[in-house]
Design a protein around this motif. Structure first.
Motif, PDB file in Angstrom:
ATOM      1  N   ARG A 324       0.959  -1.246  -0.107  1.00  0.00           N
ATOM      2  CA  ARG A 324       0.009  -0.046  -0.156  1.00  0.00           C
ATOM      3  C   ARG A 324       0.925   1.191  -0.081  1.00  0.00           C
ATOM      4  O   ARG A 324       0.713   2.378   0.719  1.00  0.00           O
ATOM      5  CB  ARG A 324      -0.896   0.062   1.306  1.00  0.00           C
ATOM      6  N   ILE A 325       1.885   1.178  -0.833  1.00  0.00           N
ATOM      7  CA  ILE A 325       2.816   2.178  -0.977  1.00  0.00           C
ATOM      8  C   ILE A 325       2.291   3.609  -1.233  1.00  0.00           C
ATOM      9  O   ILE A 325       2.634   4.626  -0.868  1.00  0.00           O
ATOM     10  CB  ILE A 325       3.996   1.852  -2.022  1.00  0.00           C
ATOM     11  N   GLN A 326       1.165   3.462  -1.927  1.00  0.00           N
ATOM     12  CA  GLN A 326       0.420   4.975  -2.263  1.00  0.00           C
ATOM     13  C   GLN A 326       0.110   5.658  -0.969  1.00  0.00           C
ATOM     14  O   GLN A 326       0.046   6.965  -1.156  1.00  0.00           O
ATOM     15  CB  GLN A 326      -0.883   4.835  -3.088  1.00  0.00           C
ATOM     16  N   TYR A 327      -0.475   4.946   0.059  1.00  0.00           N
ATOM     17  CA  TYR A 327      -0.858   5.776   1.112  1.00  0.00           C
ATOM     18  C   TYR A 327       0.495   6.450   1.632  1.00  0.00           C
ATOM     19  O   TYR A 327       0.237   7.423   2.267  1.00  0.00           O
ATOM     20  CB  TYR A 327      -1.358   4.719   2.346  1.00  0.00           C
ATOM     21  N   PHE A 328       1.616   5.561   1.731  1.00  0.00           N
ATOM     22  CA  PHE A 328       2.881   6.338   2.225  1.00  0.00           C
ATOM     23  C   PHE A 328       3.218   7.564   1.601  1.00  0.00           C
ATOM     24  O   PHE A 328       3.618   8.597   2.036  1.00  0.00           O
ATOM     25  CB  PHE A 328       4.018   5.208   2.006  1.00  0.00           C
ATOM     26  N   PHE A 329       3.188   7.543   0.301  1.00  0.00           N
ATOM     27  CA  PHE A 329       3.189   8.858  -0.650  1.00  0.00           C
ATOM     28  C   PHE A 329       2.446   9.883  -0.329  1.00  0.00           C
ATOM     29  O   PHE A 329       2.649  11.128  -0.071  1.00  0.00           O
ATOM     30  CB  PHE A 329       3.267   8.469  -2.106  1.00  0.00           C
ATOM     31  N   SER A 330       1.065   9.440  -0.204  1.00  0.00           N
ATOM     32  CA  SER A 330      -0.091  10.461   0.260  1.00  0.00           C
ATOM     33  C   SER A 330       0.380  11.122   1.401  1.00  0.00           C
ATOM     34  O   SER A 330       0.251  12.334   1.639  1.00  0.00           O
ATOM     35  CB  SER A 330      -1.276  10.034   0.174  1.00  0.00           C
ATOM     36  N   LEU A 331       0.717  10.496   2.617  1.00  0.00           N
ATOM     37  CA  LEU A 331       1.201  10.967   3.655  1.00  0.00           C
ATOM     38  C   LEU A 331       2.368  12.096   3.555  1.00  0.00           C
ATOM     39  O   LEU A 331       2.403  12.979   4.287  1.00  0.00           O
ATOM     40  CB  LEU A 331       1.346   9.970   4.863  1.00  0.00           C
TER      41      LEU A 331
END
Length: 487
Positions: A324-331
């Motif tokens: 779920r790397i997209q959540y990491f980028f969003s944060l």
């Protein structure tokens, strides 16, 4: 995934030499336009031009670098990364050497800005693309290490350019820098095409039945063939849908849900991404801080950024973050916005030092993940075209972001409104990414379950058909035996 690539990436070996070459190319691409500002004062006095006229050198170079993205992607898809990177290094070298003989500011615009900018585009895109062909499991770490080239080269080129200017003047310095940039050709030579070890396809005909064990093996082999057939049919449908246009540009990306989420969020984000870096030292001077202390804030930011990028790659590569790397980028994007919103509230030089540290962490996180998340969305096989389309669209906000932020300073006579605006421009896309990627992940899970159920139905249908054929063969054998007995 490796299935989309058609082979299994080595995830190491010569790939680490490719990462080193990408480190050099990315370092030059991002740090070179910023480091040339050292020469602006000398060139401005030599040609008797205004500061706004000389400032266009870096702007044109960055705009050409972003605008050259699609051209670079087409060349990479046609010829591979190695020759394109070597051509880019040669173009930047020639641009700097010819600029050293410049007789007007227009000559500098053309050589350094246009030719040099396109050369940097030919360095950047292939370096980002080839990492995806060598790495899959360790790709976030590889991208993080390669992206570290930007702060490392920036912290190295800034003092080096000052030394060259003091020793040789701007013309002699441009000649020497032209020879330095030829190292991109050496870096490009490291980027040899990956050796694709393709697994052989299973036999088309199932083995003859010689007992229960062989019947089970034949059934499993048939199931494997049906799964492979499904994958091949899906790939052929995808290739047909791309049609003739995908020979140069994959326009079907504009129907790709994840790509459009990334593109819309990035267009907003880039309006506030670079301006806080550009105006950090002037903001400190505006508060009465001396020039050397103000410049030291940028050194702190670059030093923190240098260590955060590979660290972010390590964290993104963990089994908890990677799926779920997209959540990491969003944060990370939202964290940038919070830093900018809090910047005007911190008092004195100590407060600015703390801001530089936290901003260095935030900037490094976003920079490390920026291209990794795009590759995660579209796959390594479509990444080259995707990054080319992104860069040419992002060219507008990259070019307009700092001037718009500067206009806010001129209007209000204070930098805090500029930082508030940049904070909002980063916080809004961060929240947008969180919401839209939650929706995207949910849709992807639903589509995956649907594919699995369809595959199960097809397999069960094949099993029934295979069992029917086996029963028919047995009945035929029984009839033959009865006929022989009657005879």
């Amino acid at each position: 995934t490796p299935a989309n690539l058609g082979y299994t990436p080595p995830d190491g070996g010569w790939g680490w030499a490719v990462v080193f070459g990408a480190f050099i190319c990315i370092g030059f691409s991002y740090a070179f336009p910023k480091s040339l500002t050292i020469y602006f004062k000398a060139i401005q006095e030599y040609f008797s031009v205004s500061y706004s006229e000389i400032a266009w050198v870096s702007s044109i170079m960055l705009a050409a670098m972003y605008a050259g993205g699609p051209v670079s992607s087409i060349l990479v898809n046609r010829y591979g990364s190695r020759p394109v990177v070597m051509l880019g290094g040669l173009m930047v070298g020639i641009a700097m050497v010819t600029a050293s003989f410049g007789k007007s500011i227009m000559h500098i615009y053309l050589c350094v800005g246009v030719i040099g900018g396109f050369g940097l585009a030919f360095n950047l895109q292939p370096a980002l693309t080839i990492i995806g062909t060598y790495f899959h499991v360790k790709r976030p770490l590889a991208n993080g290490l390669a992206m570290t080239g930007s702060p490392v080269f920036l912290s190295t080129l800034a003092p080096l350019n000052q030394f060259l200017l003091d020793s040789f003047g701007w013309r002699g310095s441009f000649l020497i820098l032209g020879s330095f940039t030829l190292n991109c050709c050496v870096a490009g030579a490291l980027m040899r095409p990956v050796h694709k070890q393709i697994k052989p396809k299973p036999n088309a005909e199932p083995p003859k039945s010689n007992g229960p064990a062989h019947e089970k093996a034949a059934t499993e082999d048939t199931h494997a063939q049906s799964a492979g057939l499904l994958a091949e049919q899906e790939q052929s449908r995808s290739s047909r849908s791309q049609g003739c246009a995908s020979k140069f540009v994959d326009w079907s990306l504009f129907r790709h849900r994840g790509f459009m989420i990334y593109l819309v969020g990035n267009v907003i984000m880039f309006f506030g991404f670079f301006a806080p870096v550009v105006f950090l030292a002037p903001y400190a001077k505006h508060q009465g801080i001396d020039e050397y202390s103000a410049a030291f804030l940028l050194s702190i930011l670059a030093l923190v950024d240098m260590f955060v990028r590979p660290g972010t790659g390590l964290i993104a590569n963990t089994k908890w973050i990677r799926p779920r790397i997209q959540y990491f980028f969003s944060l990370a994007v939202a964290y940038n916005g919070v830093c900018h919103l809090l910047c005007p509230l911190v008092p004195g030089y100590v407060g600015l030092v703390l801001y530089a540290v936290f901003f260095g962490v935030a900037f490094g996180m976003v920079s490390s993940l920026l291209f990794e998340v795009l590759m995660d969305l579209v796959g390594a096989h479509r990444f080259s075209t995707a990054v080319g389309l992104c860069t040419i669209i992002e060219c507008g906000p990259v070019l307009l972001g700092p001037p718009i932020s500067g206009a806010l300073v001129d209007i209000y006579g204070d930098y805090k409104y500029m930082y508030y605006a940049c904070g909002v421009m980063m916080l809004v896309p961060g929240i947008f990414f969180l919401i839209m990627h939650y929706y995207n992940y949910k849709k992807l899970d639903e589509e995956e379950r649907k594919r699995q159920s369809e595959a199960m139905r097809m397999r069960s249908g094949l099993s029934v058909r295979v069992e029917g054929e086996e029963e028919h063969v047995k009945m035929s054998q029984v009839d033959e035996t009865a006929d022989e007995a009657d005879g």
